[in-house]
Motif scaffolding. Structure first.
Motif, PDB file in Angstrom:
ATOM      1  N   ARG A 158       4.261   6.157   2.050  1.00 53.81           N
ATOM      2  CA  ARG A 158       5.751   6.193   2.429  1.00 53.81           C
ATOM      3  C   ARG A 158       6.160   5.090   2.901  1.00 53.81           C
ATOM      4  N   LYS A 159       8.491   5.746   3.243  1.00 51.09           N
ATOM      5  CA  LYS A 159       8.397   4.288   3.738  1.00 51.09           C
ATOM      6  C   LYS A 159       8.777   4.082   5.398  1.00 51.09           C
ATOM      7  N   VAL A 160       8.033   3.451   6.219  1.00 48.95           N
ATOM      8  CA  VAL A 160       8.265   3.802   7.639  1.00 48.95           C
ATOM      9  C   VAL A 160       8.999   2.741   8.513  1.00 48.95           C
ATOM     10  N   GLY A 161      10.068   2.606   8.261  1.00 50.64           N
ATOM     11  CA  GLY A 161      10.875   1.754   8.465  1.00 50.64           C
ATOM     12  C   GLY A 161      11.957   0.500   7.107  1.00 50.64           C
ATOM     13  N   GLU A 162      12.873   0.486   7.336  1.00 43.48           N
ATOM     14  CA  GLU A 162      13.986  -0.750   7.069  1.00 43.48           C
ATOM     15  C   GLU A 162      14.872  -1.165   7.914  1.00 43.48           C
TER      16      GLU A 162
END
Lengths: 361, 370
Positions: free
Chosen positions: B19-23
């Protein structure tokens, strides 16, 4: 390829007992890019054989029988062509006034690239431009792509950037390179502090001759076989055997039976031989002949516009399309197949989450 | 498929993005795992396609140095692979950082805890300097903490090799609050001493639980430093008035460190003062710091597993993922992070923490799915 068992052992040591090995032994250069002459030979031959087989297949798929009278390049011929483009790098660097670090690094990258790839797929003319541009960045001497390409005739930015990823991958993203010219400078500074080396024993022109030998060594396989300091010492020995001996003996571990200069002699002899015999640009006529034949035997899959190239592109597009479909399908299923009594918000979230999942693996 | 592409595809298969945790504009970070073992990892996907000059400098620096450096107190780069036009760095997964720990008001630090964090920071930094490498962005939020308590130096996007004598370097490095005065005065020839100043600021922050020298602007940073440590005299720091961007910022008396660090031991204050020496050549080296009496005096450093850590183990919020290099001009033009990005969310007057709303939302979402 150089990941033989010895390298693996070193790898394990680095991770378990830090500080027990020299800095050089912790480097990726030591772990991944050191070969014996025999290993180099084996790698180049098997790479060449595999490339010829693959390209022959492509030719045959296009038109059966068409590969029978193609004269493919041999491993030696490939190397000759690469060597010619290695010698172009110092010329370009002189033009741009890049520091020596850039030049040496670009040359190392080019050599390493052709231990993973064949010139029949990727012409060194292009790869050379890419390795040089990459080297400006990895050695912290970046210039903009625009000023790079505008100073090289008939070069577009895609000529440089298209291969940047392939080059980095081929280098295994191991971008740090240790060079013999730095080692030579270190030895030269050391000599200035040796009590038995008076100033008249070490005139500047000895250093100048030695550095020329280091530069000549870049046209050879020396850096893939020997350490930077070995190459530097051999270069110094070519310029002044006496200074090389004094320096080596000053570095002998206490209690050694033999002076270090004697222990080193076989290694230094081999490097000196490589530098003096092979450290010069190749015969241009011979290379021209190789390049002429390369036009006929290069991989059609890599020639934009050719039938094989288009076929390959179509196949790649189809696969990408398939993946996109699959992902869209996954998202749709996540929305429709979830528990009908479940809370809507949650489903939306799940769908968003899926959509956010990376789509390039 | 070519051999090189095939090797890349195989590497790619070893890792799963969960899963994405930061962008950020420069990268997206995913939490993921190793497919065969389930080992948790962080995957930093750097968007390369958008850079007109190809692979960008901070990505290159990060890959170059992390590929070479293997040390217990330096974040481990497990793998690198490319996908389409993206570069993916597989890093060991670390669940918090020193900034989060400093800001967590529910945690109590013992002097032994601070000593342990300092020792781990210095060991990691000693390895960098031993490898002739300047980090140039040390600050609490780049010191990550593993679940076993080990501290790891991260973010090598501004790192570089030691320059040769006479070779200019950019002075626009190191987050302002941790930036040494020589860089603020525009010094283009500097040494590993710049990282040491940052370590000094971090040491002070661990004791104060708030940033020690929080300047509002580059000019104010100098004033903040001089207010705390006194304006340097020509004797303290010979030649500093000749530095390119030197400006007099007022005369402030030197106040003893003891006045602010009331509970610190003599050894502690001595080491702190040696980190924060104005004259870079007299500033303590990382090796001498590790051999300083502070580390041999009681209390012994806490065992990493016994160190305070945030009560809820949440993923580290990602903030500064933006590229920080400009390619304009002939030389390497590196700009430090924009000032507004450096603003730390300070504690509110009553001592409770003010977290940005976006961050809080992020956490809830993560918690729900983990």
């Amino acid at each position: 390829m150089a990941a033989d068992s010895a390298a693996n052992v070193v790898d394990a040591q680095v991770n378990s007992s830090i500080g027990k090995i020299s800095l050089y032994e912790g480097s990726t250069q030591y772990k991944s890019w050191r070969y014996s002459p025999e290993q180099l030979e084996r790698i180049r031959i098997s790479l060449n054989v595999a490339a010829v087989a693959a390209i022959r297949n492509t030719f045959e798929a296009d038109e059966p029988g068409s590969s029978s009278n193609v004269l493919f390049l041999g491993a030696g011929e490939e190397q000759l062509l690469v060597k010619l483009y290695i010698t172009k790098i110092p010329q370009l660097c002189g033009h741009f006034r890049f520091p020596e670090e850039v030049e040496a690094t670009a040359i190392s990258y080019l050599k390493r690239f052709y231990l993973k790839n064949t010139v029949m797929d990727w012409h060194p003319k292009n790869v050379m431009l890419t390795t040089l541009f990459l080297a400006t960045k990895t050695t912290n001497n970046p210039i903009s792509l625009e000023s790079y390409t505008s100073n090289i005739p008939k070069t577009s930015s895609s000529d440089v950037l298209d291969l940047e990823f392939l080059v980095s991958q081929s280098l295994n993203f191991e971008l740090a390179v240790w060079h013999a010219h730095r080692a030579l400078w270190g030895i030269w500074l050391d000599l200035q502090s040796l009590p038995d080396v008076t100033e008249d024993l070490r005139p500047q022109d000895i250093y100048d001759i030695a550095i020329k030998h280091v530069r000549a060594s870049r046209f050879t396989d020396a850096e893939l076989i020997y350490t930077p300091s070995q190459i530097a010492l051999a270069s110094l020995a070519l310029a002044s055997p006496l200074l090389a001996q004094r320096w080596a003996d000053s570095k002998a571990p206490p209690g050694s039976i033999q002076p270090l200069s004697e222990t080193m002699e076989p290694t230094l002899g081999a490097i000196k031989y490589i530098i003096t015999q092979m450290g010069h640009p190749p015969d241009v006529e011979a290379v021209r002949e190789v390049d002429r034949r390369l036009k006929l035997c290069k991989n059609p899959e890599k020639v934009p516009g050719s039938k094989a190239y288009l076929a390959r592109q179509a196949e790649e597009q189809r696969r990408a399309e398939e993946k996109r479909h699959k992902k869209a399908e996954d998202v749709r299923r996540a929305i429709t197949e979830s528990n009908p009594f479940g809370n809507e918000l949650n489903d939306d979230e799940k769908a968003t989450q899926l959509a956010e999942l990376d789509d390039d693996d | 498929m070519d051999a090189v592409e095939k090797a890349n595809a195989e590497r790619q298969k070893r890792w799963v993005k969960d899963r994405k945790v930061g962008e950020g504009t420069y990268a997206v970070v995913y939490q993921g795992r190793e497919a065969s073992t389930g080992r948790k990892v962080a995957i930093k996907k750097i968007k390369v396609g958008q850079f007109k000059d190809g692979l960008d400098m901070s990505a290159i620096r990060e890959v170059k140095y992390l590929r070479e450096l293997h040390h217990q107190n330096i974040i481990e780069l497990l793998d690198v692979f490319s996908s389409k036009t993206n570069l993916n760095l597989v890093l060991e997964f670390l669940d918090s950082d020193l900034e989060m720990i400093i800001q967590d008001r529910s945690l109590v630090f013992l002097p032994a805890d601070i000593k342990a964090w300092m020792a781990m920071t210095l060991r990691g930094l000693e390895f960098c300097h031993r490898n002739f490498m300047l980090h140039r962005d040390l600050k609490p939020n780049n010191l990550l903490i593993a679940s076993d308590g080990q501290l790891k130096i991260a973010d090598f996007g501004l790192a570089r090799d030691f320059a040769d004598p006479g070779h200019k370097m950019t002075c626009q490095v190191i987050t302002r609050w941790y930036r040494p005065p020589e860089l603020l005065f525009g010094c283009r020839y500097y040494s590993s001493a710049v990282d040491i100043w940052s370590v000094g600021c971090i040491f002070a922050e661990l004791m104060l639980r708030t940033p020690y020298l929080p300047g509002e602007s580059d000019m104010d940073q100098l004033k903040t430093i001089f207010r705390a440590l006194g304006t340097p005299t020509e004797e303290d720091w010979p030649g500093h008035t000749k530095l390119p961007d030197y400006v007099p910022v007022g005369q402030f008396p030197r106040t003893p460190l003891r006045d602010l660090f009331t509970a610190a031991s003599g050894d502690t204050l001595n080491l702190l003062s040696r980190f924060l020496v104005y004259e870079p050549r007299k500033r303590i080296s990382v090796r001498d710091a590790l051999n300083h009496a502070y580390f041999f005096a009681l209390p012994h450093p806490s065992h990493p597993s016994k160190l305070p850590k945030p009560a809820t183990q949440t993923s580290r919020p990602l903030e500064e993922l933006d590229g920080n290099v400009e390619m304009a001009g002939a030389g390497p033009g590196v700009k430090a992070n924009a000032p507004n990005k450096l603003k730390r969310k300070l504690t509110s007057p009553d001592g409770t923490e003010l977290r940005p709303l976006a961050r809080r939302l992020d956490f809830t979402q993560l918690a729900k799915h983990s």
